[in-house]
Design a protein around this motif. Structure first.
Motif, PDB file in Angstrom:
ATOM      1  N   PHE A 147     -27.781 -41.853  -3.713  1.00  0.00           N
ATOM      2  CA  PHE A 147     -28.145 -43.021  -4.506  1.00  0.00           C
ATOM      3  C   PHE A 147     -27.494 -44.262  -3.907  1.00  0.00           C
ATOM      4  O   PHE A 147     -26.403 -44.201  -3.342  1.00  0.00           O
ATOM      5  CB  PHE A 147     -27.621 -42.881  -5.944  1.00  0.00           C
ATOM      6  CG  PHE A 147     -28.153 -41.696  -6.696  1.00  0.00           C
ATOM      7  CD1 PHE A 147     -27.631 -40.423  -6.479  1.00  0.00           C
ATOM      8  CD2 PHE A 147     -29.155 -41.849  -7.633  1.00  0.00           C
ATOM      9  CE1 PHE A 147     -28.110 -39.325  -7.182  1.00  0.00           C
ATOM     10  CE2 PHE A 147     -29.643 -40.762  -8.339  1.00  0.00           C
ATOM     11  CZ  PHE A 147     -29.121 -39.498  -8.112  1.00  0.00           C
TER      12      PHE A 147
ATOM     13  N   THR B 137     -35.466 -37.361 -11.392  1.00  0.00           N
ATOM     14  CA  THR B 137     -34.278 -37.440 -10.548  1.00  0.00           C
ATOM     15  C   THR B 137     -32.998 -37.498 -11.359  1.00  0.00           C
ATOM     16  O   THR B 137     -31.909 -37.485 -10.795  1.00  0.00           O
ATOM     17  CB  THR B 137     -34.354 -38.680  -9.641  1.00  0.00           C
ATOM     18  OG1 THR B 137     -34.402 -39.847 -10.463  1.00  0.00           O
ATOM     19  CG2 THR B 137     -35.592 -38.622  -8.751  1.00  0.00           C
ATOM     20  N   ASP B 138     -33.104 -37.582 -12.690  1.00  0.00           N
ATOM     21  CA  ASP B 138     -31.918 -37.672 -13.557  1.00  0.00           C
ATOM     22  C   ASP B 138     -30.980 -38.777 -13.099  1.00  0.00           C
ATOM     23  O   ASP B 138     -29.770 -38.605 -13.055  1.00  0.00           O
ATOM     24  CB  ASP B 138     -31.204 -36.327 -13.605  1.00  0.00           C
ATOM     25  CG  ASP B 138     -30.304 -36.212 -14.831  1.00  0.00           C
ATOM     26  OD1 ASP B 138     -29.084 -36.103 -14.668  1.00  0.00           O
ATOM     27  OD2 ASP B 138     -30.833 -36.261 -15.949  1.00  0.00           O
ATOM     28  N   THR B 139     -31.554 -39.917 -12.775  1.00  0.00           N
ATOM     29  CA  THR B 139     -30.759 -41.058 -12.296  1.00  0.00           C
ATOM     30  C   THR B 139     -29.856 -41.575 -13.408  1.00  0.00           C
ATOM     31  O   THR B 139     -30.268 -41.668 -14.566  1.00  0.00           O
ATOM     32  CB  THR B 139     -31.689 -42.176 -11.825  1.00  0.00           C
ATOM     33  OG1 THR B 139     -32.428 -41.708 -10.690  1.00  0.00           O
ATOM     34  CG2 THR B 139     -30.932 -43.432 -11.459  1.00  0.00           C
ATOM     35  N   GLN B 140     -28.640 -41.881 -13.067  1.00  0.00           N
ATOM     36  CA  GLN B 140     -27.691 -42.447 -14.018  1.00  0.00           C
ATOM     37  C   GLN B 140     -27.825 -43.969 -14.034  1.00  0.00           C
ATOM     38  O   GLN B 140     -27.741 -44.615 -12.990  1.00  0.00           O
ATOM     39  CB  GLN B 140     -26.270 -42.041 -13.660  1.00  0.00           C
ATOM     40  CG  GLN B 140     -26.052 -40.533 -13.790  1.00  0.00           C
ATOM     41  CD  GLN B 140     -24.674 -40.090 -13.385  1.00  0.00           C
ATOM     42  OE1 GLN B 140     -23.703 -40.838 -13.512  1.00  0.00           O
ATOM     43  NE2 GLN B 140     -24.560 -38.866 -12.903  1.00  0.00           N
ATOM     44  N   TYR B 141     -28.008 -44.524 -15.226  1.00  0.00           N
ATOM     45  CA  TYR B 141     -28.116 -45.966 -15.421  1.00  0.00           C
ATOM     46  C   TYR B 141     -26.842 -46.446 -16.112  1.00  0.00           C
ATOM     47  O   TYR B 141     -26.436 -45.883 -17.122  1.00  0.00           O
ATOM     48  CB  TYR B 141     -29.358 -46.313 -16.246  1.00  0.00           C
ATOM     49  CG  TYR B 141     -30.634 -45.954 -15.535  1.00  0.00           C
ATOM     50  CD1 TYR B 141     -31.232 -44.714 -15.723  1.00  0.00           C
ATOM     51  CD2 TYR B 141     -31.225 -46.847 -14.647  1.00  0.00           C
ATOM     52  CE1 TYR B 141     -32.402 -44.370 -15.045  1.00  0.00           C
ATOM     53  CE2 TYR B 141     -32.394 -46.518 -13.969  1.00  0.00           C
ATOM     54  CZ  TYR B 141     -32.962 -45.271 -14.170  1.00  0.00           C
ATOM     55  OH  TYR B 141     -34.106 -44.937 -13.486  1.00  0.00           O
ATOM     56  N   PHE B 142     -26.272 -47.484 -15.549  1.00  0.00           N
ATOM     57  CA  PHE B 142     -24.952 -47.929 -15.991  1.00  0.00           C
ATOM     58  C   PHE B 142     -25.027 -49.122 -16.942  1.00  0.00           C
ATOM     59  O   PHE B 142     -25.949 -49.945 -16.876  1.00  0.00           O
ATOM     60  CB  PHE B 142     -24.096 -48.327 -14.781  1.00  0.00           C
ATOM     61  CG  PHE B 142     -23.565 -47.162 -14.007  1.00  0.00           C
ATOM     62  CD1 PHE B 142     -24.372 -46.468 -13.117  1.00  0.00           C
ATOM     63  CD2 PHE B 142     -22.258 -46.743 -14.176  1.00  0.00           C
ATOM     64  CE1 PHE B 142     -23.881 -45.387 -12.399  1.00  0.00           C
ATOM     65  CE2 PHE B 142     -21.755 -45.663 -13.471  1.00  0.00           C
ATOM     66  CZ  PHE B 142     -22.570 -44.982 -12.588  1.00  0.00           C
ATOM     67  N   GLY B 143     -24.007 -49.212 -17.780  1.00  0.00           N
ATOM     68  CA  GLY B 143     -23.811 -50.382 -18.614  1.00  0.00           C
ATOM     69  C   GLY B 143     -22.998 -51.435 -17.892  1.00  0.00           C
ATOM     70  O   GLY B 143     -22.598 -51.236 -16.742  1.00  0.00           O
TER      71      GLY B 143
ATOM     72  N   TYR C  20     -26.459 -48.171  -5.324  1.00  0.00           N
ATOM     73  CA  TYR C  20     -26.334 -49.072  -6.462  1.00  0.00           C
ATOM     74  C   TYR C  20     -25.860 -50.433  -5.964  1.00  0.00           C
ATOM     75  O   TYR C  20     -25.115 -50.528  -4.991  1.00  0.00           O
ATOM     76  CB  TYR C  20     -25.310 -48.549  -7.473  1.00  0.00           C
ATOM     77  CG  TYR C  20     -25.763 -47.364  -8.284  1.00  0.00           C
ATOM     78  CD1 TYR C  20     -25.621 -46.066  -7.800  1.00  0.00           C
ATOM     79  CD2 TYR C  20     -26.318 -47.540  -9.556  1.00  0.00           C
ATOM     80  CE1 TYR C  20     -26.025 -44.971  -8.553  1.00  0.00           C
ATOM     81  CE2 TYR C  20     -26.728 -46.457 -10.321  1.00  0.00           C
ATOM     82  CZ  TYR C  20     -26.579 -45.182  -9.808  1.00  0.00           C
ATOM     83  OH  TYR C  20     -26.987 -44.102 -10.559  1.00  0.00           O
TER      84      TYR C  20
ATOM     85  N   TYR D 159     -22.105 -40.433 -19.387  1.00  0.00           N
ATOM     86  CA  TYR D 159     -20.988 -40.296 -18.454  1.00  0.00           C
ATOM     87  C   TYR D 159     -20.039 -41.487 -18.613  1.00  0.00           C
ATOM     88  O   TYR D 159     -20.483 -42.603 -18.868  1.00  0.00           O
ATOM     89  CB  TYR D 159     -21.487 -40.312 -17.007  1.00  0.00           C
ATOM     90  CG  TYR D 159     -22.621 -39.365 -16.689  1.00  0.00           C
ATOM     91  CD1 TYR D 159     -23.925 -39.655 -17.086  1.00  0.00           C
ATOM     92  CD2 TYR D 159     -22.395 -38.190 -15.970  1.00  0.00           C
ATOM     93  CE1 TYR D 159     -24.971 -38.807 -16.791  1.00  0.00           C
ATOM     94  CE2 TYR D 159     -23.441 -37.339 -15.659  1.00  0.00           C
ATOM     95  CZ  TYR D 159     -24.733 -37.653 -16.074  1.00  0.00           C
ATOM     96  OH  TYR D 159     -25.772 -36.801 -15.768  1.00  0.00           O
TER      97      TYR D 159
ATOM     98  N   ARG E 111     -27.837 -37.468 -21.800  1.00  0.00           N
ATOM     99  CA  ARG E 111     -26.623 -37.299 -20.996  1.00  0.00           C
ATOM    100  C   ARG E 111     -25.869 -38.615 -20.919  1.00  0.00           C
ATOM    101  O   ARG E 111     -26.475 -39.676 -20.753  1.00  0.00           O
ATOM    102  CB  ARG E 111     -26.966 -36.807 -19.592  1.00  0.00           C
ATOM    103  CG  ARG E 111     -27.678 -35.472 -19.599  1.00  0.00           C
ATOM    104  CD  ARG E 111     -27.772 -34.858 -18.226  1.00  0.00           C
ATOM    105  NE  ARG E 111     -28.402 -33.553 -18.325  1.00  0.00           N
ATOM    106  CZ  ARG E 111     -29.702 -33.330 -18.183  1.00  0.00           C
ATOM    107  NH1 ARG E 111     -30.508 -34.339 -17.903  1.00  0.00           N
ATOM    108  NH2 ARG E 111     -30.179 -32.115 -18.295  1.00  0.00           N
TER     109      ARG E 111
ATOM    110  N   TYR F 277     -18.225 -36.194 -18.982  1.00  0.00           N
ATOM    111  CA  TYR F 277     -19.680 -36.088 -19.127  1.00  0.00           C
ATOM    112  C   TYR F 277     -20.029 -35.379 -20.425  1.00  0.00           C
ATOM    113  O   TYR F 277     -19.405 -34.373 -20.786  1.00  0.00           O
ATOM    114  CB  TYR F 277     -20.233 -35.329 -17.916  1.00  0.00           C
ATOM    115  CG  TYR F 277     -21.562 -34.642 -18.139  1.00  0.00           C
ATOM    116  CD1 TYR F 277     -21.684 -33.261 -18.072  1.00  0.00           C
ATOM    117  CD2 TYR F 277     -22.712 -35.393 -18.400  1.00  0.00           C
ATOM    118  CE1 TYR F 277     -22.902 -32.635 -18.273  1.00  0.00           C
ATOM    119  CE2 TYR F 277     -23.931 -34.771 -18.602  1.00  0.00           C
ATOM    120  CZ  TYR F 277     -24.021 -33.383 -18.532  1.00  0.00           C
ATOM    121  OH  TYR F 277     -25.233 -32.775 -18.733  1.00  0.00           O
TER     122      TYR F 277
END
Lengths: 115, 116
Positions: free
Chosen positions: B35, A101-107, B37, A33, A31, A48
């Motif tokens: 969440f 948890t399908d956590t979104q990790y950012f760049g 951040y 985004y 996935r 997405y």
């Protein structure tokens, strides 16, 4: 795992020019985004992808914006005929359904300045 | 109406002290995820902690804990023993429906400054 990477980190362009940003997600994250963040605000969702399919687009994504993820790996975000209001930080994030948890990790983001 | 409200534009704390960053949310969905951040001046959003709406216990991750009060719709972040490196912008975010592929809705953030 290496993190999400984005290129370029900074882009300065003149109004009316086209720009393209690239995002490489965490490997095997299906996935992806795109978000946009203006000064003093939290990020706002743009679009997405699940694998190569673009499943959701925000109303913020005008006709001048297009995003692709052709092979389900990296993604590109193109802005045509840039306007000064497009100046912002463009953030990419990825997530995986393997992680509960399908956590979104950012760049680190691409900061766009339109002159 | 704001879905995520962070009422503290800026917070100041001394090293080794604890600090609480406030977050309230608004949703009618029974299933949602919350969440936090951290965004240093470099710009990267760093995931800190997650709380699901059905989780019975407050989430903890090292020095970070989430004070989840469901009836009050609040999800405050508690940082214990602050460090100079904690100075950054902190964002609370919500994922409605709490299912994969759903966009995060962010608050406007709180700037935390830690002094020695």
């Amino acid at each position: 795992d290496t993190g999400v990477s984005q290129d370029p980190r900074h882009k300065i362009t003149k109004r009316g020019q086209n720009v393209t940003f690239r995002c490489d997600p965490i490997s095997e994250h299906n996935r992806l985004y795109w978000y946009r963040q203006t000064l003093g605000q939290g990020p706002e969702f743009l679009t997405y992808f699940q694998n190569e399919a673009q499943l959701e687009k925000s109303r913020l994504l005008s006709d001048r914006f297009s995003a692709e993820r052709p092979k389900g790996s990296f993604s590109t975000l193109e802005i045509q005929r840039t306007e000064q209001g497009d100046s912002a930080m463009y953030l990419c994030a990825s997530s995986s359904n393997r992680e509960g948890t399908d956590t979104q990790y950012f760049g680190p983001g691409t900061r766009l300045t339109v002159l | 109406a704001q879905k995520i409200t962070q009422t503290q534009p800026g917070m100041f704390v001394q090293e080794k002290e604890a600090v609480t960053l406030d977050c309230t949310y608004d949703t009618s969905d029974p299933s949602y995820g919350l969440f936090w951040y951290k965004q240093p001046s470099s710009g990267e959003m760093i995931f800190l902690i997650y709380q699901g709406s059905y989780d019975q216990q407050n989430a903890t991750e090292g020095r970070y804990s989430l004070n989840f009060q469901k009836a009050r719709k609040s999800a405050n972040l508690v940082i214990s023993a602050s460090q100079l490196g904690d100075s950054a912008m902190y964002f609370c975010a919500m994922r409605e429906r709490n299912q994969a592929g759903t966009a995060l809705i962010f608050g406007k953030g709180t700037t935390l400054s830690v002094s020695s």
